[in-house]
Design a protein around this motif. Sequence first.
Motif, PDB file in Angstrom:
ATOM      1  N   ARG A   1      24.644   3.536  46.377  1.00 19.76           N
ATOM      2  CA  ARG A   1      26.059   3.246  46.558  1.00 19.76           C
ATOM      3  C   ARG A   1      26.421   1.998  45.773  1.00 19.76           C
ATOM      4  O   ARG A   1      25.597   1.078  45.645  1.00 19.76           O
ATOM      5  CB  ARG A   1      26.385   3.022  48.044  1.00 19.76           C
ATOM      6  N   PRO A   2      27.630   1.930  45.247  1.00 23.93           N
ATOM      7  CA  PRO A   2      28.060   0.718  44.543  1.00 23.93           C
ATOM      8  C   PRO A   2      27.990  -0.493  45.464  1.00 23.93           C
ATOM      9  O   PRO A   2      28.179  -0.365  46.677  1.00 23.93           O
ATOM     10  CB  PRO A   2      29.507   1.041  44.150  1.00 23.93           C
ATOM     11  N   PRO A   3      27.708  -1.692  44.915  1.00 20.24           N
ATOM     12  CA  PRO A   3      27.592  -2.889  45.746  1.00 20.24           C
ATOM     13  C   PRO A   3      28.827  -3.160  46.582  1.00 20.24           C
ATOM     14  O   PRO A   3      28.735  -3.670  47.691  1.00 20.24           O
ATOM     15  CB  PRO A   3      27.354  -4.005  44.716  1.00 20.24           C
ATOM     16  N   GLU A   4      29.994  -2.804  46.037  1.00 20.99           N
ATOM     17  CA  GLU A   4      31.227  -3.099  46.766  1.00 20.99           C
ATOM     18  C   GLU A   4      31.513  -2.089  47.869  1.00 20.99           C
ATOM     19  O   GLU A   4      32.389  -2.291  48.709  1.00 20.99           O
ATOM     20  CB  GLU A   4      32.423  -3.137  45.805  1.00 20.99           C
ATOM     21  N   GLU A   5      30.779  -0.970  47.881  1.00 18.36           N
ATOM     22  CA  GLU A   5      31.008   0.055  48.895  1.00 18.36           C
ATOM     23  C   GLU A   5      30.068  -0.175  50.074  1.00 18.36           C
ATOM     24  O   GLU A   5      28.856  -0.088  49.931  1.00 18.36           O
ATOM     25  CB  GLU A   5      30.779   1.447  48.318  1.00 18.36           C
ATOM     26  N   PRO A   6      30.580  -0.463  51.262  1.00 13.10           N
ATOM     27  CA  PRO A   6      29.715  -0.756  52.407  1.00 13.10           C
ATOM     28  C   PRO A   6      29.065   0.508  52.954  1.00 13.10           C
ATOM     29  O   PRO A   6      29.586   1.604  52.822  1.00 13.10           O
ATOM     30  CB  PRO A   6      30.682  -1.352  53.426  1.00 13.10           C
ATOM     31  N   GLN A   7      27.896   0.320  53.566  1.00 11.51           N
ATOM     32  CA  GLN A   7      27.259   1.418  54.276  1.00 11.51           C
ATOM     33  C   GLN A   7      28.047   1.706  55.553  1.00 11.51           C
ATOM     34  O   GLN A   7      28.590   0.796  56.178  1.00 11.51           O
ATOM     35  CB  GLN A   7      25.819   1.047  54.625  1.00 11.51           C
ATOM     36  N   LEU A   8      28.118   2.972  55.931  1.00 14.52           N
ATOM     37  CA  LEU A   8      28.917   3.341  57.098  1.00 14.52           C
ATOM     38  C   LEU A   8      28.245   2.969  58.414  1.00 14.52           C
ATOM     39  O   LEU A   8      28.904   2.907  59.446  1.00 14.52           O
ATOM     40  CB  LEU A   8      29.204   4.849  57.065  1.00 14.52           C
ATOM     41  N   GLY A   9      26.935   2.744  58.370  1.00 16.11           N
ATOM     42  CA  GLY A   9      26.245   2.332  59.593  1.00 16.11           C
ATOM     43  C   GLY A   9      26.365   3.355  60.698  1.00 16.11           C
ATOM     44  O   GLY A   9      25.932   4.496  60.573  1.00 16.11           O
ATOM     45  N   TYR A  10      26.990   2.924  61.821  1.00 15.86           N
ATOM     46  CA  TYR A  10      27.099   3.795  62.996  1.00 15.86           C
ATOM     47  C   TYR A  10      28.386   4.623  63.004  1.00 15.86           C
ATOM     48  O   TYR A  10      28.723   5.224  64.011  1.00 15.86           O
ATOM     49  CB  TYR A  10      27.039   2.947  64.270  1.00 15.86           C
ATOM     50  N   GLN A  11      29.100   4.676  61.919  1.00 13.44           N
ATOM     51  CA  GLN A  11      30.400   5.342  61.912  1.00 13.44           C
ATOM     52  C   GLN A  11      30.320   6.838  61.616  1.00 13.44           C
ATOM     53  O   GLN A  11      31.338   7.501  61.503  1.00 13.44           O
ATOM     54  CB  GLN A  11      31.321   4.661  60.898  1.00 13.44           C
ATOM     55  N   TRP A  12      29.110   7.349  61.459  1.00 12.24           N
ATOM     56  CA  TRP A  12      28.966   8.785  61.235  1.00 12.24           C
ATOM     57  C   TRP A  12      29.198   9.548  62.542  1.00 12.24           C
ATOM     58  O   TRP A  12      28.886   9.058  63.611  1.00 12.24           O
ATOM     59  CB  TRP A  12      27.571   9.120  60.723  1.00 12.24           C
ATOM     60  N   PRO A  13      29.705  10.777  62.462  1.00 13.92           N
ATOM     61  CA  PRO A  13      29.937  11.562  63.691  1.00 13.92           C
ATOM     62  C   PRO A  13      28.656  12.087  64.336  1.00 13.92           C
ATOM     63  O   PRO A  13      28.641  12.406  65.518  1.00 13.92           O
ATOM     64  CB  PRO A  13      30.816  12.722  63.217  1.00 13.92           C
ATOM     65  N   ILE A  14      27.573  12.186  63.551  1.00 15.70           N
ATOM     66  CA  ILE A  14      26.325  12.725  64.088  1.00 15.70           C
ATOM     67  C   ILE A  14      25.159  12.123  63.318  1.00 15.70           C
ATOM     68  O   ILE A  14      25.302  11.720  62.155  1.00 15.70           O
ATOM     69  CB  ILE A  14      26.314  14.274  63.990  1.00 15.70           C
ATOM     70  N   PHE A  15      23.998  12.024  63.980  1.00 14.17           N
ATOM     71  CA  PHE A  15      22.814  11.436  63.360  1.00 14.17           C
ATOM     72  C   PHE A  15      21.626  12.382  63.537  1.00 14.17           C
ATOM     73  O   PHE A  15      21.522  13.096  64.542  1.00 14.17           O
ATOM     74  CB  PHE A  15      22.485  10.080  63.987  1.00 14.17           C
ATOM     75  N   VAL A  16      20.730  12.339  62.555  1.00 14.14           N
ATOM     76  CA  VAL A  16      19.528  13.156  62.594  1.00 14.14           C
ATOM     77  C   VAL A  16      18.316  12.235  62.527  1.00 14.14           C
ATOM     78  O   VAL A  16      18.168  11.461  61.573  1.00 14.14           O
ATOM     79  CB  VAL A  16      19.483  14.163  61.428  1.00 14.14           C
ATOM     80  N   ALA A  17      17.464  12.307  63.543  1.00 16.88           N
ATOM     81  CA  ALA A  17      16.221  11.537  63.569  1.00 16.88           C
ATOM     82  C   ALA A  17      15.084  12.423  63.072  1.00 16.88           C
ATOM     83  O   ALA A  17      14.909  13.546  63.543  1.00 16.88           O
ATOM     84  CB  ALA A  17      15.937  11.038  64.982  1.00 16.88           C
TER      85      ALA A  17
END
Length: 353
Positions: A134-150
């Motif tokens: 991802r571009p440096p200026e674009e932040p990671q979404l972190g916990y903002q995803w609707p679903i997570f896969v472990a």
Amino acid sequence: MVVLLHRYEVKGCQVVWVIRHTAICHTFVDEGAAVFFLPHLHDDSGCHGDTAELRKRTKYVCEGVGEGREERGEGEKERIGSALGPDWHTGRQMKGRNEGPTHVQVEYEVEVKEILTASQVKSRGLQPSKIGPRPPEEPQLGYQWPIFVALTNGKVFGCDLVVSATGVFPNTTCLTSSAGQTEVELSEEGGVVVDNQMRTSLSHVYAAGDVCTARWTHSQLWFQMRLWTQGRQMGSYAARAMVAHSRNEEVSLDFCFELFAHVTKFFGYKVVLLGLYNSQGLDTSQYEVLLRCTKGQEYVKAVLRDGRMVGGILIGETDLEETFENLILNQLDLTDLKDCLLDPRVDIEDYFD
């Protein structure tokens, strides 16, 4: 796997491909062919070949599939539709919301351990893994995803959509009574056992396709693999067998069961699988492999046993399908021709015509 094989049509999104094998497309091709395909995972310039070809395959639908429970009658069971099929993406917009290039991240030798919500990930103190560059200026979404896969390797990925491509298994639950018993004979894998006339253990009951297990003595060059092409062949053969039996006649085993053959497309390349293309059922001491690979153009593999061809993989416009098929069926001794069999300077089509 379905999404990634049409990777060239998916734009504007980040993809995490989770596989439990050491190479992509493991179900169909060997690791050498997988390496041949790898450059296309990150190629946004388009795929090899024409993606706008005219498709004339018959399509089947199950009327009422997708209707809400409140729209069905009381006690009516939910109906099951057909598989997606090779043309599932036709007419669909395959573009995500990202403007940047599509990125595919492959996680090898791993499986999905758990699917979690954002609150579950937070409460367990799990840290979401990074997806793609991802571009440096674009932040990671972190916990903002609707679903997570472990995953079993400890990584946790946030995503908008999870596509599960776990293969095919026989769905015979409709044949089981409430007491858990069934009158028709089932195989260890749960398929309905059929003989070489597609008959089950019940009189006047036939089965074909993914639901059945072929229990007759197979040709040495054919094996059952639950594919739509085999399902179609079995269905056609079962219909002819039923008509013949109604007339007190027998039918000969169809020629399509003499040699395993499947034609499909991966990443826009034509892929032809013939016979024991991955040396199925053979010990390493029983066969040898001849290879020819031209980067970005073709991948040709021939499997020989005792100097005779028993299988092959053809990727790209090789024009060798008919020649390989004839060599496998005729079992011609190629011992003295091995060194030049796949030499691009030798036109083996004319040689064996």
